[in-house]
Design a protein around this motif. Structure first.
Motif, short mmCIF file in Angstrom:
data_model
loop_
_atom_site.label_atom_id
_atom_site.label_comp_id
_atom_site.label_asym_id
_atom_site.label_seq_id
_atom_site.Cartn_x
_atom_site.Cartn_y
_atom_site.Cartn_z
N CYS A 45 0.62 17.73 -1.27
CA CYS A 45 -0.07 16.48 -1.60
C CYS A 45 0.76 15.24 -1.26
O CYS A 45 0.25 14.14 -1.30
CB CYS A 45 -0.48 16.47 -3.06
SG CYS A 45 0.89 16.67 -4.20
N VAL A 46 2.01 15.39 -0.92
CA VAL A 46 2.86 14.25 -0.59
C VAL A 46 2.57 13.81 0.84
O VAL A 46 2.53 14.63 1.75
CB VAL A 46 4.36 14.62 -0.75
CG1 VAL A 46 5.25 13.47 -0.34
CG2 VAL A 46 4.64 15.04 -2.17
N CYS B 186 3.95 14.28 -7.71
CA CYS B 186 2.90 15.17 -7.27
C CYS B 186 3.39 16.62 -7.33
O CYS B 186 4.50 16.93 -6.90
CB CYS B 186 2.50 14.81 -5.84
SG CYS B 186 1.23 15.84 -5.15
N CYS B 187 2.58 17.48 -7.85
CA CYS B 187 2.89 18.91 -7.92
C CYS B 187 4.24 19.15 -8.57
O CYS B 187 5.03 20.00 -8.13
CB CYS B 187 2.83 19.54 -6.54
SG CYS B 187 1.24 19.32 -5.72
N SER B 188 4.55 18.37 -9.59
CA SER B 188 5.81 18.47 -10.34
C SER B 188 7.04 18.30 -9.46
O SER B 188 8.10 18.84 -9.72
CB SER B 188 5.88 19.81 -11.07
OG SER B 188 4.81 19.93 -11.98
N PHE C 292 4.17 5.64 -5.35
CA PHE C 292 4.11 5.71 -6.81
C PHE C 292 3.14 6.79 -7.27
O PHE C 292 3.45 7.58 -8.17
CB PHE C 292 3.69 4.35 -7.38
CG PHE C 292 3.39 4.38 -8.84
CD1 PHE C 292 4.41 4.43 -9.78
CD2 PHE C 292 2.07 4.38 -9.29
CE1 PHE C 292 4.13 4.47 -11.14
CE2 PHE C 292 1.79 4.41 -10.64
CZ PHE C 292 2.82 4.47 -11.58
N LEU C 293 1.98 6.84 -6.64
CA LEU C 293 0.96 7.80 -7.05
C LEU C 293 1.35 9.24 -6.74
O LEU C 293 0.91 10.16 -7.42
CB LEU C 293 -0.38 7.47 -6.38
CG LEU C 293 -1.03 6.17 -6.82
CD1 LEU C 293 -2.25 5.86 -5.96
CD2 LEU C 293 -1.41 6.23 -8.30
N MET D 299 0.83 -1.20 0.00
CA MET D 299 0.00 0.00 0.00
C MET D 299 0.87 1.25 0.00
O MET D 299 0.62 2.19 -0.76
CB MET D 299 -0.93 0.01 1.21
CG MET D 299 -1.85 1.23 1.23
SD MET D 299 -2.81 1.35 2.74
CE MET D 299 -1.54 1.86 3.89
N ASN D 300 1.89 1.27 0.84
CA ASN D 300 2.77 2.43 0.90
C ASN D 300 3.54 2.61 -0.40
O ASN D 300 3.80 3.74 -0.83
CB ASN D 300 3.71 2.34 2.10
CG ASN D 300 2.97 2.56 3.40
OD1 ASN D 300 2.02 3.34 3.46
ND2 ASN D 300 3.37 1.87 4.44
N GLY D 301 3.91 1.50 -1.03
CA GLY D 301 4.56 1.59 -2.34
C GLY D 301 3.64 2.20 -3.38
O GLY D 301 4.06 3.02 -4.20
#
Length: 120
Positions: A91-92, A82-84, A77-78, A71-73
């Motif tokens: 968002c991290v 984030c936010c370039s 990944f997602l 799940m953490n991986g």
């Protein structure tokens, strides 16, 4: 990631994540989510094949547990770009999700399935 694209599997995974490392017996998952045994078995198999859940046998019961590392991986990944990749990005995730212990979670909470949008 495709395993979680299905609403029932996402509901099951969410329940297991909230239960922590104590896990949830298969029958209780079915009861809480209102799933017939065959449907539950199919979805748990899909989650196991995606390495998102594991199980252990306790007597005649199968206790399912979320795989927090997977799940953490997935979260990593997602949110990787984030936010370039801005270091000030909000968002991290601040920290990885860790399972609770049985002492932290003496009972598995009743968890409502994710809300479903009514079709029009």
């Amino acid at each position: 990631m495709g395993a979680l694209a299905q609403e029932t599997r996402l509901d099951i995974f969410r329940l297991l994540v909230q239960a922590g490392d104590a896990g949830v017996p298969a029958g209780q998952i079915g009861d809480q989510l209102g799933l017939p045994s065959a449907t539950l078995s199919f979805h748990l198999t899909q989650l196991r094949q995606a390495d998102l859940v594991t199980f252990r046998r306790e007597g005649r019961s199968l206790i399912y547990v979320a795989e927090y590392a997977a799940m953490n991986g997935l979260i990593g990944f997602l949110t990787e770009n984030c936010c370039s990749g801005s270091p000030a990005a909000t968002c991290v995730p601040a920290a990885a999700c860790l399972p609770t212990t049985a002492a932290d979670n003496p009972g598995v909470p009743a968890i409502a399935p994710l809300s479903r949008k009514a079709s029009t």
